[in-house]
Scaffold this motif. Structure first.
Motif, PDB file in Angstrom:
ATOM      1  N   LYS A  80      59.162 -15.398  80.368  1.00 18.40           N
ATOM      2  CA  LYS A  80      57.725 -15.532  80.183  1.00 18.40           C
ATOM      3  C   LYS A  80      57.103 -14.393  80.972  1.00 18.40           C
ATOM      4  N   ASN A  81      56.582 -13.407  80.252  1.00 23.50           N
ATOM      5  CA  ASN A  81      56.164 -12.165  80.894  1.00 23.50           C
ATOM      6  C   ASN A  81      54.714 -12.195  81.351  1.00 23.50           C
ATOM      7  N   TYR A  82      54.507 -11.928  82.630  1.00 21.27           N
ATOM      8  CA  TYR A  82      53.149 -11.698  83.137  1.00 21.27           C
ATOM      9  C   TYR A  82      53.242 -10.973  84.461  1.00 21.27           C
ATOM     10  N   PHE A  83      52.152 -10.345  84.821  1.00 21.87           N
ATOM     11  CA  PHE A  83      52.139  -9.627  86.093  1.00 21.87           C
ATOM     12  C   PHE A  83      51.443 -10.459  87.163  1.00 21.87           C
ATOM     13  N   TYR A  84      52.078 -10.579  88.306  1.00 17.19           N
ATOM     14  CA  TYR A  84      51.435 -11.198  89.458  1.00 17.19           C
ATOM     15  C   TYR A  84      52.208 -10.761  90.689  1.00 17.19           C
ATOM     16  N   PRO A  85      51.525 -10.532  91.809  1.00 18.15           N
ATOM     17  CA  PRO A  85      52.241 -10.005  92.984  1.00 18.15           C
ATOM     18  C   PRO A  85      53.388 -10.912  93.466  1.00 18.15           C
ATOM     19  N   ASP A  86      53.284 -12.210  93.195  1.00 16.52           N
ATOM     20  CA  ASP A  86      54.342 -13.105  93.680  1.00 16.52           C
ATOM     21  C   ASP A  86      55.504 -13.228  92.689  1.00 16.52           C
ATOM     22  N   LEU A  87      55.484 -12.370  91.659  1.00 16.68           N
ATOM     23  CA  LEU A  87      56.517 -12.446  90.624  1.00 16.68           C
ATOM     24  C   LEU A  87      57.148 -11.060  90.445  1.00 16.68           C
ATOM     25  N   PRO A  88      58.076 -10.704  91.333  1.00 14.27           N
ATOM     26  CA  PRO A  88      58.536  -9.306  91.350  1.00 14.27           C
ATOM     27  C   PRO A  88      59.214  -8.857  90.054  1.00 14.27           C
ATOM     28  N   THR A 115      50.055 -49.510  79.315  1.00 15.11           N
ATOM     29  CA  THR A 115      50.304 -48.489  78.289  1.00 15.11           C
ATOM     30  C   THR A 115      51.396 -47.558  78.790  1.00 15.11           C
ATOM     31  N   THR A 116      51.953 -46.798  77.884  1.00 17.94           N
ATOM     32  CA  THR A 116      52.905 -45.777  78.287  1.00 17.94           C
ATOM     33  C   THR A 116      52.343 -44.430  77.871  1.00 17.94           C
ATOM     34  N   ILE A 117      52.228 -43.530  78.826  1.00 17.61           N
ATOM     35  CA  ILE A 117      51.798 -42.166  78.521  1.00 17.61           C
ATOM     36  C   ILE A 117      53.052 -41.407  78.086  1.00 17.61           C
ATOM     37  N   ARG A 118      53.034 -40.942  76.839  1.00 21.51           N
ATOM     38  CA  ARG A 118      54.238 -40.270  76.323  1.00 21.51           C
ATOM     39  C   ARG A 118      54.376 -38.858  76.877  1.00 21.51           C
ATOM     40  N   LEU A 119      55.620 -38.440  76.988  1.00 21.24           N
ATOM     41  CA  LEU A 119      55.891 -37.081  77.453  1.00 21.24           C
ATOM     42  C   LEU A 119      56.228 -36.201  76.266  1.00 21.24           C
ATOM     43  N   THR A 120      55.778 -34.955  76.334  1.00 25.82           N
ATOM     44  CA  THR A 120      56.142 -34.000  75.302  1.00 25.82           C
ATOM     45  C   THR A 120      57.536 -33.470  75.583  1.00 25.82           C
ATOM     46  N   ARG A 121      57.747 -33.043  76.824  1.00 29.38           N
ATOM     47  CA  ARG A 121      58.996 -32.373  77.144  1.00 29.38           C
ATOM     48  C   ARG A 121      59.229 -32.292  78.636  1.00 29.38           C
ATOM     49  N   LEU A 122      60.467 -32.010  78.976  1.00 30.03           N
ATOM     50  CA  LEU A 122      60.819 -31.664  80.362  1.00 30.03           C
ATOM     51  C   LEU A 122      61.682 -30.421  80.266  1.00 30.03           C
ATOM     52  N   HIS A 123      61.281 -29.366  80.938  1.00 26.74           N
ATOM     53  CA  HIS A 123      62.128 -28.167  80.912  1.00 26.74           C
ATOM     54  C   HIS A 123      62.364 -27.611  82.309  1.00 26.74           C
ATOM     55  N   LEU A 124      63.405 -26.774  82.406  1.00 25.60           N
ATOM     56  CA  LEU A 124      63.759 -26.159  83.684  1.00 25.60           C
ATOM     57  C   LEU A 124      63.113 -24.791  83.783  1.00 25.60           C
ATOM     58  N   GLU A 125      62.729 -24.422  85.000  1.00 26.99           N
ATOM     59  CA  GLU A 125      62.240 -23.069  85.214  1.00 26.99           C
ATOM     60  C   GLU A 125      62.349 -22.716  86.686  1.00 26.99           C
ATOM     61  N   GLU A 126      62.118 -21.449  86.987  1.00 34.91           N
ATOM     62  CA  GLU A 126      62.143 -21.024  88.389  1.00 34.91           C
ATOM     63  C   GLU A 126      60.724 -20.947  88.911  1.00 34.91           C
ATOM     64  N   ASP A 127      60.578 -21.188  90.203  1.00 31.66           N
ATOM     65  CA  ASP A 127      59.275 -21.069  90.837  1.00 31.66           C
ATOM     66  C   ASP A 127      59.014 -19.603  91.162  1.00 31.66           C
ATOM     67  N   ALA A 128      57.743 -19.256  91.354  1.00 30.29           N
ATOM     68  CA  ALA A 128      57.374 -17.913  91.797  1.00 30.29           C
ATOM     69  C   ALA A 128      57.307 -17.906  93.326  1.00 30.29           C
ATOM     70  N   LEU A 147      58.593 -14.481  99.491  1.00 35.63           N
ATOM     71  CA  LEU A 147      59.404 -14.788  98.302  1.00 35.63           C
ATOM     72  C   LEU A 147      60.478 -15.847  98.569  1.00 35.63           C
ATOM     73  N   ASN A 148      60.334 -16.593  99.679  1.00 43.24           N
ATOM     74  CA  ASN A 148      61.304 -17.676  99.913  1.00 43.24           C
ATOM     75  C   ASN A 148      61.333 -18.672  98.760  1.00 43.24           C
ATOM     76  N   ARG A 149      60.201 -18.904  98.167  1.00 46.81           N
ATOM     77  CA  ARG A 149      60.131 -19.920  97.107  1.00 46.81           C
ATOM     78  C   ARG A 149      60.519 -19.363  95.739  1.00 46.81           C
ATOM     79  N   SER A 150      60.566 -18.042  95.644  1.00 47.62           N
ATOM     80  CA  SER A 150      60.900 -17.407  94.369  1.00 47.62           C
ATOM     81  C   SER A 150      62.299 -17.843  93.928  1.00 47.62           C
TER      82      SER A 150
END
Ligand code: ADP
Ligand code: MG
Ligand code: ZN
Length: 488
Positions: A80-88, A115-128, A147-150
């Motif tokens: 997922k491409n974008y520019f941000y200083p915390d995303l080297p 009621t039950t609130i339905r979920l669309t999805r659960l996916h994996l990703e990395e933090d910035a 960048l410890n959390r990256s």
């Protein structure tokens, strides 16, 4: 609000409880010196290759199963491409078109309606990483990046747009966090950023099927802020529509100290990110045996436990809900009942006296200093009439919570035993009846309410120690005329 309906969809980022990051071996420990947990992979150096952390996949599957979602046999990481200083790297590795899991839901109860609130999805990703704008000597002119959390593994959990009030959003988050904590997938710590929420918000005229234009509210770092931000944002959008305007699709920031939302940028569309499959990672394949083994290892989850508390111990649904939000509290509750006290009484003490004391002492649910046996014993002392319920609550409970002493010892030391001995009470009752002939006559003339007056007098005479139940019983036999059984 009346002519508009609120529509809310929540995106939660839950940090998975791994020791190391999702694509490298760096530690995920919180609170270490800035940039001390980094390597070429999570710093985004060109040519450094990601290797998927198996534990992150296991925990993602575990969370998804706990939420009743369907695990996809094959899922794909994308850039997922974008520019941000915390995303080297200039892109975030995230699952997009083929996520780890789909469907599932979070049951909530709002205003007595389940009621039950339905979920669309659960996916994996990395933090910035994290930009640091304040608190450095030259913060006036420079920002820093930690960048410890990256590269920290996250499960992003996306709800359908079917939450219709800030209160429902709160309950959804509370229950979602509870499920993930029960499953031991995420520690749910909002202050440390391991459970974060973005809220997508729109309004539409009641009866309208089409969704309105939404804004996405970021920076919601507590349940309370989610509610406040949603209330503010819904009101803002409704005012725009009422005055004939149009809501702009935007990403906005919640400013907790000002208590308002502020526009941050125009909200991007998916195509702005130029998603494409991550060439450096193969597809994730979750075979049936792998999934079933994880399913079998799941503990009893909040909904099942809640139902069991209602059925086994006769507590109400609301109380069972409160008791089961945190596993350690539910464990404690069950330990007290097993130590020999009635389910309803225990619920009452745990949810009121204990939780109040815990809050005042700023203790978490897994650090309850009061032994379960002591609370059970206190409840038995009330049940068998040894002490009054108010003495238990006001005198014994706080003392045993603070000192760790046994309730029987505290009762003795403070002289709180009730007098239940019939011949002792008899003397007091007879004296009170003899001293109040006017009230006696009125009582016998039909003013039954005067029983309270007599009870009060007996309590006075006994220094407040008489067992009120016994006093009541004895008074009735003295006050009621001998022939009152047959009014004809
Ligand atoms: P993204 O935020 O990346 O654009 P999605 O389009 O998948 O992702 O939507 C994310 C969240 O927004 C979901 O929780 C979804 O339910 C919610 N959502 C989508 N449209 C609306 C809308 N018009 N009003 C409120 N919530 C919405
Ligand atoms: Mg979004
Ligand atoms: Zn690393």
């Amino acid at each position: 609000m009346s002519e508009y309906e609120a529509v809310i969809g929540l995106e939660v980022h839950a940090q998975l409880k791994t020791r190391t990051k999702i694509f490298c071996g760096c530690s995920t420990e919180f609170g270490r010196p800035a940039n001390s947990q980094t390597c070429p992979v999570c710093l985004g150096h060109p040519g450094a290759l990601p290797v998927l952390n198996r534990r992150a996949v296991e925990l993602g599957v575990r969370g998804a199963l706990a939420l009743g979602a369907e695990i996809r046999e094959r899922s794909i990481f994308a850039r997922k491409n974008y520019f941000y200083p915390d995303l080297p790297k200039g892109y975030q590795i995230s699952q997009y078109e083929e996520p780890l899991a789909e469907g599932g839901g979070v049951p909530i109860e709002c205003g007595g309606e389940a009621t039950t609130i339905r979920l669309t999805r659960l996916h994996l990703e990395e933090d910035a990483g994290k930009s640091i704008h304040d608190g450095m000597p030259d913060s006036e002119r420079a920002s820093y990046v930690d960048l410890n959390r990256s590269g920290t593994p996250l499960a992003e959990i996306v709800s359908e747009p079917e939450i219709h009030s800030p209160r429902q959003a709160y309950l959804y988050l509370q229950r979602l966090r509870s499920i993930l904590r029960y499953a031991d997938v995420c520690d749910g710590n909002m202050e440390q950023g391991s459970f974060r929420c973005d809220a997508n918000v729109s309004v539409r005229p009641i009866g309208e099927a089409k969704l309105g234009t939404r804004t996405e509210v970021k920076n919601l770092n507590s349940f309370r802020n989610v509610q406040r931000a949603l209330e503010f944002e819904l009101k803002r959008q409704i005012e725009i529509l009422r005055s004939g305007g149009q809501v702009e699709q935007q990403t906005i920031l919640w400013d907790a100290s000002a208590g308002e939302t502020r526009p941050m940028r125009g909200k991007e569309e998916a195509h702005d990110y130029r998603y494409f499959p991550e060439p450096d990672l193969p597809p994730v394949v979750c075979g049936e045996a792998f999934v079933e083994e994880i399913r079998r290892s799941l503990p009893e989850l909040p909904a099942a436990r809640k139902a069991r508390l209602v059925a086994e111990y006769g507590v109400g649904a609301d109380e069972a809900h409160q008791l089961t939000l945190e596993a350690p509290l539910a464990d404690y509750y069950e330990a007290v009942v097993r130590a020999g006290a009635g389910g309803a009484a225990v619920a009452n003490y745990v949810l009121n006296d204990l939780q109040r004391a815990q809050n005042e002492a700023r203790r978490a649910d897994d650090e309850i200093p009061l032994p379960a046996e002591h609370l059970a014993e206190l409840i038995r002392l009330v049940d068998d009439g040894t002490i009054s319920s108010s003495a238990a609550r006001q005198e014994v409970f706080p003392e045993m919570y603070a000192s760790g002493g046994s309730p029987a010892a505290i009762v003795k030391q403070k002289g709180l035993e009730q007098v239940s001995d019939e011949s002792t009470l008899q003397v007091a009752v007879e004296a009170v009846v003899a001293e109040n002939p006017d009230e006696l006559a009125k009582y016998r003339g039909g003013k039954q309410g005067l029983i309270g007056f007599f009870v009060g007098k007996v309590m006075q005479k006994t220094g407040g120690k008489a067992n009120p139940k016994e006093v009541n019983r004895l008074l009735r036999t003295h006050l009621d005329p001998p022939d009152s059984g047959d009014p004809t």
